[in-house]
Design a protein around this motif. Structure first.
Motif, short mmCIF file in Angstrom:
data_model
loop_
_atom_site.label_atom_id
_atom_site.label_comp_id
_atom_site.label_asym_id
_atom_site.label_seq_id
_atom_site.Cartn_x
_atom_site.Cartn_y
_atom_site.Cartn_z
N ASN A 157 0.77 -1.25 0.00
CA ASN A 157 0.00 0.00 0.00
C ASN A 157 0.80 1.30 0.00
O ASN A 157 0.25 2.34 0.27
CB ASN A 157 -0.97 0.03 1.19
CG ASN A 157 -1.95 -1.10 1.14
OD1 ASN A 157 -2.41 -1.48 0.08
ND2 ASN A 157 -2.26 -1.67 2.29
N TYR A 158 2.08 1.28 -0.30
CA TYR A 158 2.82 2.54 -0.23
C TYR A 158 2.53 3.46 -1.42
O TYR A 158 2.81 4.66 -1.34
CB TYR A 158 4.33 2.30 -0.09
CG TYR A 158 5.01 1.75 -1.31
CD1 TYR A 158 5.53 2.60 -2.28
CD2 TYR A 158 5.14 0.38 -1.49
CE1 TYR A 158 6.15 2.09 -3.40
CE2 TYR A 158 5.78 -0.13 -2.60
CZ TYR A 158 6.28 0.73 -3.55
OH TYR A 158 6.89 0.22 -4.66
N LYS A 159 1.96 2.95 -2.49
CA LYS A 159 1.63 3.80 -3.63
C LYS A 159 0.30 4.53 -3.45
O LYS A 159 0.04 5.52 -4.11
CB LYS A 159 1.62 2.99 -4.92
CG LYS A 159 3.01 2.52 -5.30
CD LYS A 159 3.02 1.77 -6.60
CE LYS A 159 4.43 1.32 -6.94
NZ LYS A 159 4.50 0.57 -8.17
N GLN A 160 -0.54 4.03 -2.57
CA GLN A 160 -1.81 4.69 -2.29
C GLN A 160 -1.58 5.90 -1.39
O GLN A 160 -0.80 5.84 -0.44
CB GLN A 160 -2.78 3.72 -1.60
CG GLN A 160 -4.12 4.36 -1.32
CD GLN A 160 -5.13 3.36 -0.80
OE1 GLN A 160 -4.97 2.16 -0.98
NE2 GLN A 160 -6.17 3.85 -0.17
N LYS A 161 -2.25 7.00 -1.69
CA LYS A 161 -2.11 8.21 -0.89
C LYS A 161 -2.96 8.09 0.38
O LYS A 161 -4.13 7.71 0.31
CB LYS A 161 -2.55 9.44 -1.68
CG LYS A 161 -2.34 10.73 -0.94
CD LYS A 161 -2.76 11.91 -1.79
CE LYS A 161 -2.51 13.21 -1.10
NZ LYS A 161 -3.18 13.37 0.17
N LEU A 175 9.62 4.30 1.13
CA LEU A 175 8.95 3.95 -0.13
C LEU A 175 7.87 4.97 -0.48
O LEU A 175 7.73 5.36 -1.64
CB LEU A 175 8.36 2.55 -0.04
CG LEU A 175 9.36 1.41 0.06
CD1 LEU A 175 8.64 0.10 0.34
CD2 LEU A 175 10.18 1.31 -1.21
N TYR A 176 7.10 5.39 0.50
CA TYR A 176 6.02 6.35 0.29
C TYR A 176 6.57 7.65 -0.30
O TYR A 176 5.97 8.24 -1.20
CB TYR A 176 5.32 6.61 1.63
CG TYR A 176 4.02 7.36 1.51
CD1 TYR A 176 2.82 6.68 1.33
CD2 TYR A 176 3.97 8.75 1.60
CE1 TYR A 176 1.62 7.35 1.24
CE2 TYR A 176 2.78 9.43 1.51
CZ TYR A 176 1.60 8.73 1.33
OH TYR A 176 0.40 9.41 1.24
N ARG A 177 7.70 8.10 0.19
CA ARG A 177 8.32 9.36 -0.29
C ARG A 177 8.70 9.29 -1.76
O ARG A 177 8.78 10.31 -2.43
CB ARG A 177 9.56 9.67 0.54
CG ARG A 177 9.27 10.21 1.90
CD ARG A 177 10.57 10.54 2.62
NE ARG A 177 10.30 11.14 3.91
CZ ARG A 177 10.71 10.64 5.06
NH1 ARG A 177 11.42 9.53 5.10
NH2 ARG A 177 10.43 11.26 6.18
N LYS A 178 8.93 8.11 -2.28
CA LYS A 178 9.28 7.97 -3.69
C LYS A 178 8.09 8.21 -4.61
O LYS A 178 8.26 8.54 -5.77
CB LYS A 178 9.87 6.57 -3.95
CG LYS A 178 11.21 6.37 -3.28
CD LYS A 178 11.72 4.98 -3.52
CE LYS A 178 13.06 4.78 -2.82
NZ LYS A 178 13.59 3.44 -3.01
N THR A 179 6.89 8.04 -4.08
CA THR A 179 5.67 8.18 -4.87
C THR A 179 4.91 9.47 -4.58
O THR A 179 4.25 10.01 -5.45
CB THR A 179 4.74 6.97 -4.59
OG1 THR A 179 5.47 5.77 -4.81
CG2 THR A 179 3.53 6.97 -5.50
N HIS A 180 5.02 9.98 -3.35
CA HIS A 180 4.23 11.13 -2.92
C HIS A 180 5.13 12.25 -2.42
O HIS A 180 6.13 12.00 -1.74
CB HIS A 180 3.26 10.73 -1.80
CG HIS A 180 2.38 9.58 -2.19
ND1 HIS A 180 1.30 9.71 -3.02
CD2 HIS A 180 2.45 8.27 -1.88
CE1 HIS A 180 0.73 8.53 -3.20
NE2 HIS A 180 1.41 7.64 -2.52
#
Length: 108
Positions: free
Chosen positions: A41-45, A66-71
Motif C-alpha cells: 500500500n505505499y503507492k496509495q495516498k 517507499l512512500y516518499r518515492k511516490t508522494h
C-alpha cells in the motif's frame, strides 16, 4: 479520508473495523504479516497514519522511505502511547502527534 493503521495482526483488524464503523476509510497494515521486501500500500495516498505499537516503528520507517518515492507530502502521523512516541523519537523522527491512552481510546 484514508487512514492507515499499523498494528499487530489481530489488533489491526479489530481497530480497522471500529474506525470504519464511525465513517473513516481505515486500512490495516498488520506488522506481523509484513515482509520487508514487499511492503503493501505505499503507492496509495493516505491522509493519516496511526501507529499503536512501538514494535512497528522499524517497518513504518521503511514504509515511509517507499512512500516518499511516490508522494511529495507525507500523511499526518499519529501515535498512541508514550512508548511508541519515544521509540519514534529515538529514530530521529519527530513530525508526529502523540496521544495518551491506548488504541481503544481512538474511537471514543
Amino acid at each position: 479520508m484514508n487512514l492507515f493503521v499499523v498494528r499487530e495482526l489481530n489488533d489491526a483488524f479489530k481497530t480497522v473495523s471500529l474506525l470504519n464503523k464511525i465513517g473513516l476509510n481505515a486500512i490495516s497494515f498488520p506488522i506481523t504479516k509484513c515482509l520487508l521486501k514487499k511492503i503493501p500500500n505505499y503507492k496509495q495516498k493516505y491522509d493519516f497514519v496511526l501507529i499503536t505499537s512501538s514494535k512497528s516503528i522499524y517497518i513504518f520507517l521503511r514504509y515511509l522511505d517507499l512512500y516518499r518515492k511516490t508522494h511529495l507530502k507525507l500523511p499526518k502521523i499519529f501515535v498512541i502511547g508514550q512508548e511508541t512516541g519515544n521509540e519514534l523519537r529515538s529514530k530521529n523522527f519527530t513530525n508526529f502527534y502523540q496521544a495518551k491512552g491506548n488504541s481503544k481510546d481512538i474511537v471514543k
